[in-house]
Design a protein around this motif. Structure first.
Motif, PDB file in Angstrom:
ATOM      1  N   ALA A   1     -25.034  -0.945  19.687  1.00 43.46           N
ATOM      2  CA  ALA A   1     -26.170  -1.102  20.283  1.00 43.46           C
ATOM      3  C   ALA A   1     -27.241  -1.527  19.671  1.00 43.46           C
ATOM      4  CB  ALA A   1     -26.274   0.327  20.994  1.00 43.46           C
ATOM      5  N   LEU A   2     -28.244  -1.977  20.417  1.00 40.51           N
ATOM      6  CA  LEU A   2     -29.596  -2.493  19.755  1.00 40.51           C
ATOM      7  C   LEU A   2     -30.518  -1.996  20.889  1.00 40.51           C
ATOM      8  CD1 LEU A   2     -30.437  -5.514  20.878  1.00 40.51           C
ATOM      9  CD2 LEU A   2     -28.762  -6.065  19.233  1.00 40.51           C
ATOM     10  N   SER A   3     -31.726  -1.949  20.717  1.00 40.96           N
ATOM     11  CA  SER A   3     -32.672  -1.605  21.618  1.00 40.96           C
ATOM     12  C   SER A   3     -34.049  -2.658  21.542  1.00 40.96           C
ATOM     13  CB  SER A   3     -33.372  -0.301  21.424  1.00 40.96           C
ATOM     14  OG  SER A   3     -34.332  -0.013  22.318  1.00 40.96           O
ATOM     15  N   ARG A   4     -34.591  -3.108  22.678  1.00 43.21           N
ATOM     16  CA  ARG A   4     -35.457  -4.067  22.531  1.00 43.21           C
ATOM     17  C   ARG A   4     -36.734  -3.481  23.587  1.00 43.21           C
ATOM     18  NH1 ARG A   4     -33.610  -9.617  21.241  1.00 43.21           N
ATOM     19  NH2 ARG A   4     -32.546  -9.303  19.230  1.00 43.21           N
ATOM     20  N   PRO A   5     -37.741  -3.902  23.519  1.00 43.01           N
ATOM     21  CA  PRO A   5     -38.819  -3.219  24.590  1.00 43.01           C
ATOM     22  C   PRO A   5     -38.423  -3.340  25.848  1.00 43.01           C
ATOM     23  CG  PRO A   5     -39.990  -4.665  22.998  1.00 43.01           C
ATOM     24  CD  PRO A   5     -38.413  -5.023  22.773  1.00 43.01           C
ATOM     25  N   ARG A   6     -37.714  -4.196  26.450  1.00 42.35           N
ATOM     26  CA  ARG A   6     -37.313  -4.101  27.898  1.00 42.35           C
ATOM     27  C   ARG A   6     -35.883  -3.800  28.072  1.00 42.35           C
ATOM     28  NH1 ARG A   6     -40.119 -10.223  28.790  1.00 42.35           N
ATOM     29  NH2 ARG A   6     -38.778 -10.518  26.855  1.00 42.35           N
ATOM     30  N   PHE A   7     -35.146  -3.684  27.451  1.00 42.37           N
ATOM     31  CA  PHE A   7     -33.687  -3.456  27.668  1.00 42.37           C
ATOM     32  C   PHE A   7     -32.867  -2.644  26.162  1.00 42.37           C
ATOM     33  CE2 PHE A   7     -33.787  -7.522  26.233  1.00 42.37           C
ATOM     34  CZ  PHE A   7     -32.612  -7.821  25.406  1.00 42.37           C
TER      35      PHE A   7
END
Length: 317
Positions: free
Chosen positions: A74-80
């Motif tokens: 998993a990776l997290s970005r500002p919008r998703f």
């Protein structure tokens, strides 16, 4: 007070819960450890706590490698939050996430649409899973209670390219499914747009983003087969199948409105309906009616100058 973002919510995790997780990760091997770690990993993803997810996953790799693969990356970005399962590799997940970011930017640039989550402050979820053959297209999964998720099958474990060798349009699929996330029409039994809305937003975005030569989309060639220009030509010929006729009728209206007031006004109308709480919520998913859309469109800056013409498009057969 309620949290306004997932980052804020993550900070509200009780110290006792954080301590319990740390103790779980350090636990000795036992029959119930792996299942407990899987539950904890899923919870960490739901709260966008990536450090917790990575610590759980690292421990799961040690005690149950196959379950760790099922839990995925998993990776997290500002919008998703993007998640890769079934042996999707980190490079492919990053490439898909980069493409998704580009499409989200496209919705903002072309339509002015920035509200995607059905719960304000909750990030979108993008779930990529590796399959030997794509038999089902990407789809918006509306069943989750708190977030909007797009299920995305891939056949390349290491990168992102579109279309596939068998002609499956993954780039267009991202653009199309986000159209469903933005707006559904009618209700669960009466699909008022006959699936035309997401196709319209999809072909518009493919065409516009392909003009910009976005680095994350270098491997996408969908514009040769999916574009607004090609759709205009297709609309010149009447469909014969009843279902296709109904979809074509709506698509012609959307393209006419696109030409009349522009995509920014269309996006502004949708955003206005969302802000005003218009439409029906089914499991928090937004369902609008074209009658509401017509009024919202007439209230936009561009629409105020074209009220009569907008009314004519909606009234037309």
């Amino acid at each position: 007070p309620a949290a306004k973002s997932e980052e804020e919510l993550a900070k509200k995790l009780p110290a006792s819960a954080a301590k319990a997780l740390a103790e779980l990760v350090k636990s000795k091997e036992a029959p119930g450890l792996a299942p407990a770690l899987v539950v904890a990993g899923e919870a960490a993803l739901d709260l966008d706590r990536m450090d917790d997810f990575e610590s759980v996953r690292a421990r799961l790799v040690q005690v149950a490698p196959e379950q760790a693969k099922a839990l995925g990356l998993a990776l997290s970005r500002p919008r998703f939050v993007a998640r890769g399962t079934d042996r999707v590799e980190s490079a492919a997940l990053k490439a898909l996430a980069d493409a998704f970011d580009a499409v989200l930017d496209g919705y903002a640039d072309v339509f002015g649409i920035t509200s995607f989550s059905k719960v304000p402050g909750k990030k979108l979820r993008l779930r990529a899973h590796l399959v030997p053959e794509i038999t089902k297209p990407p789809h918006f999964a509306p069943e989750f209670p708190w977030h909007s998720e797009i299920d995305f099958p891939v056949i390349d474990a290491k990168g992102f390219a579109s279309p596939t060798d068998k002609g499956q349009f993954l780039f267009y699929g991202l653009c199309h499914e986000l159209g469903h996330v933005v707006a559904m029409w009618g209700d669960t039994r009466d699909e008022e747009d006959h699936h035309a809305w997401a196709h319209y937003t999809g072909v518009v975005l493919v065409e516009e983003l392909s003009k910009k030569k976005v680095a994350a989309l270098e491997g996408a060639r969908d514009v040769r087969w999916r574009s607004l220009s090609l759709e205009r030509k297709a609309l010149e010929k009447d469909e014969t199948d009843e279902s296709a006729k109904a979809r074509q009728k709506v698509l012609r209206k959307l393209v006419a409105l696109h030409d009349l007031v522009g995509p920014k006004a269309i996006g502004a109308a949708v955003e206005a309906m969302s802000a005003a709480g218009k439409g029906t919520r089914v499991n928090r998913v937004r369902y609008y009616r074209f009658a509401e859309f017509e009024k919202a469109l007439m209230a936009t800056d561009a629409g105020k100058k074209k009220v009569k013409e907008i009314g004519g498009v909606f009234a037309g057969g």
